[in-house]
Motif scaffolding. Structure first.
Motif, mmCIF file in Angstrom:
data_model
loop_
_atom_site.group_PDB
_atom_site.id
_atom_site.type_symbol
_atom_site.label_atom_id
_atom_site.label_comp_id
_atom_site.label_asym_id
_atom_site.label_seq_id
_atom_site.Cartn_x
_atom_site.Cartn_y
_atom_site.Cartn_z
ATOM 1 N N ALA A 125 -2.865 -78.204 -21.242
ATOM 2 C CA ALA A 125 -2.741 -79.665 -21.178
ATOM 3 C C ALA A 125 -1.364 -80.119 -21.649
ATOM 4 O O ALA A 125 -0.751 -81.016 -21.060
ATOM 5 N N LEU A 126 -0.864 -79.513 -22.699
ATOM 6 C CA LEU A 126 0.456 -79.876 -23.223
ATOM 7 C C LEU A 126 1.555 -79.520 -22.236
ATOM 8 O O LEU A 126 2.483 -80.305 -22.007
ATOM 9 N N ALA A 127 1.451 -78.340 -21.633
ATOM 10 C CA ALA A 127 2.467 -77.929 -20.651
ATOM 11 C C ALA A 127 2.426 -78.839 -19.426
ATOM 12 O O ALA A 127 3.470 -79.221 -18.892
ATOM 13 N N ARG A 128 1.233 -79.201 -18.981
ATOM 14 C CA ARG A 128 1.112 -80.099 -17.846
ATOM 15 C C ARG A 128 1.687 -81.484 -18.166
ATOM 16 O O ARG A 128 2.130 -82.208 -17.275
ATOM 17 N N ALA A 129 1.674 -81.851 -19.464
ATOM 18 C CA ALA A 129 2.224 -83.144 -19.874
ATOM 19 C C ALA A 129 3.739 -83.098 -20.070
ATOM 20 O O ALA A 129 4.339 -84.116 -20.398
ATOM 21 N N VAL A 159 5.278 -71.832 -21.317
ATOM 22 C CA VAL A 159 4.388 -71.367 -22.374
ATOM 23 C C VAL A 159 4.861 -70.022 -22.902
ATOM 24 O O VAL A 159 5.143 -69.103 -22.122
ATOM 25 N N TRP A 160 4.940 -69.922 -24.216
ATOM 26 C CA TRP A 160 5.257 -68.653 -24.874
ATOM 27 C C TRP A 160 4.077 -68.323 -25.774
ATOM 28 O O TRP A 160 3.725 -69.121 -26.658
ATOM 29 N N VAL A 161 3.462 -67.182 -25.561
ATOM 30 C CA VAL A 161 2.285 -66.774 -26.332
ATOM 31 C C VAL A 161 2.715 -65.722 -27.343
ATOM 32 O O VAL A 161 3.277 -64.685 -26.963
ATOM 33 N N VAL A 162 2.457 -65.999 -28.621
ATOM 34 C CA VAL A 162 2.921 -65.084 -29.678
ATOM 35 C C VAL A 162 1.814 -64.865 -30.703
ATOM 36 O O VAL A 162 0.916 -65.694 -30.864
ATOM 37 N N ALA A 163 1.925 -63.744 -31.398
ATOM 38 C CA ALA A 163 1.023 -63.468 -32.508
ATOM 39 C C ALA A 163 1.518 -64.210 -33.741
ATOM 40 O O ALA A 163 2.718 -64.245 -34.018
#
Length: 410
Positions: A125-129, A159-163
């Protein structure tokens, strides 16, 4: 319930990755077709093992079932997304995630840390916004789901997905930023072993991290339990309760840079959002005798402490100082209440209530209660009679006394 072992987690991640391959996509499509045909689980799994292989059969069937559950909320997106049972339970409604994202970004923030990304529904949702999103989670399964869903829905470039551990990241937050982002979303896990955790100090991350984030990162929003004690809401933070279809679906704490009021009740109906606000505690509504109409406030109004605001608007009073039922001389044209015409008022007594309903030709009654120990379903059965009429029976307290209000007689 114990956390999954490292081996179980690694196996789940491997299965999810396998489902993102062309072979996995074919297995998911076949599982969805069998589900649509109404195939029983044993039959479906037997056929899937024969057609797509043992390795893909179980995971594909599981994801197909989660997609079926998700479709009501996520529409066509559900058939491209991956969920586990836990992450689907935690995922909010996408239209509400879009609403939160728009409000969070309205002040100009363009980078957001999603602290505890689960299946990535807030991240998407944030990325789409229009935001660049750092999706953070300690759980490898959550990270895998978020990465796969961002890719499937076409927002992976933002989007960056991190631990990462939300507790540590919030503790290290400086200068209004966390993990290098100027805004943050936090949705603490509030379940364990299939049960809701009522104590915010047992959430993951726990309450002190929630308070710390709101203080350090003013452009932030935290999803909390609807039953959160008002005394826990920090100063300068707006608390909002959102209802859909007569039920509260989320409660939010907005950081100081986003807050514009003290409390807010929001109601989503027919594609429209109604909002009720107060800049300070409005205090209790006055109480008075039962009049011609009874009004039941929406739960978002009750939880936000804004019943007296609605009462003033309707010219209504409480039937009892401790009960959230309102009464007035006329019907209410308001989205904030459901109204019932009051036909009879009598002290609660089962024998007299049954006699009255039979006298009025009522065969079936819908029972509501507030401030009473009765079980509505049990009382409804006890009130059934031979008549063809209907009524709504409200069992409550009026001026401290147990009372039955017979409403909407037909």
């Amino acid at each position: 319930m114990d956390r999954p072992s490292e081996e179980q987690t690694a196996e789940t991640v491997r299965q999810l990755r396998a489902l993102t391959t062309p072979e996995g996509a074919a297995a998911l499509a076949r599982a969805a077709a069998l589900l649509a045909e109404g195939a029983e689980a044993v039959t479906a799994l037997t056929r899937l093992r024969a057609e797509v292989g043992t390795d893909l059969a179980g995971p594909a069937w599981g994801i197909a079932r989660q997609r079926q559950r998700a479709r009501a909320a996520f529409g066509a997106d559900a058939d491209r997304m991956l969920f586990t049972g836990d992450t689907l339970e935690q995922a909010g409604r996408p239209e509400l995630a879009a609403r939160r994202a728009a409000r969070l970004l309205a002040g100009g923030a363009d980078s957001v840390a999603d602290l505890g990304c689960a299946a990535g529904t807030d991240t998407i949702a944030l990325a789409r916004a229009g935001a660049r999103v750092l999706a953070v989670d300690v759980d490898p399964v959550a990270r895998e789901l978020t990465a796969a869903n961002a890719e499937a829905l076409g927002v992976s470039d933002d989007v960056w997905v991190v631990a990462g551990d939300a507790v540590e990241l919030v503790a290290a937050a400086r200068g209004g930023e966390v993990a290098g982002c100027g805004a943050a979303v936090l949705d603490p896990a509030r379940r364990a072993g299939g049960r809701r955790l009522m104590d915010p100090d047992r959430w993951s991350p726990p309450w002190p991290t929630v308070v710390d984030l709101l203080a350090k990162v003013p452009t932030s929003v935290v999803k909390v339990a609807p039953g959160l004690d008002h005394d826990r809401v920090p100063g300068g933070v707006e608390a909002e309760w959102v209802s859909v279809g007569g039920s509260i679906v989320e409660a939010l704490l907005w950081g100081p840079a986003v807050s514009v009021t003290w409390r807010r009740a929001s109601l989503v109906a027919g594609g429209e959002v109604h909002e009720l606000t107060a800049d300070a505690d409005p205090g209790p509504a006055p109480a008075g005798p039962v009049r011609a109409w009874l009004h039941e406030p929406d739960p978002a109004v009750i939880r936000s402490g804004l019943v007296s605001v609605v009462a003033a608007d309707l010219g209504a009073t409480l039937v009892d100082p401790t009960i959230a039922y309102l009464t007035s001389d006329g019907p209410a044209d308001s989205p904030w209440v459901s109204s019932h015409r009051v036909d009879e008022v009598l002290p609660f007594n089962l024998k007299k209530l049954r006699a009255l309903l039979r006298e009025r030709g009522v065969g079936r009654a819908v029972v509501k209660k507030r401030g009473s120990a009765i079980e509505p379903e049990t009382l409804a059965r006890q009130l059934r009679g031979p008549g063809s009429g209907t009524a709504t029976v409200v069992v409550t307290r009026v001026a401290g006394a147990p009372t039955a209000l017979v409403c909407d007689l037909t």
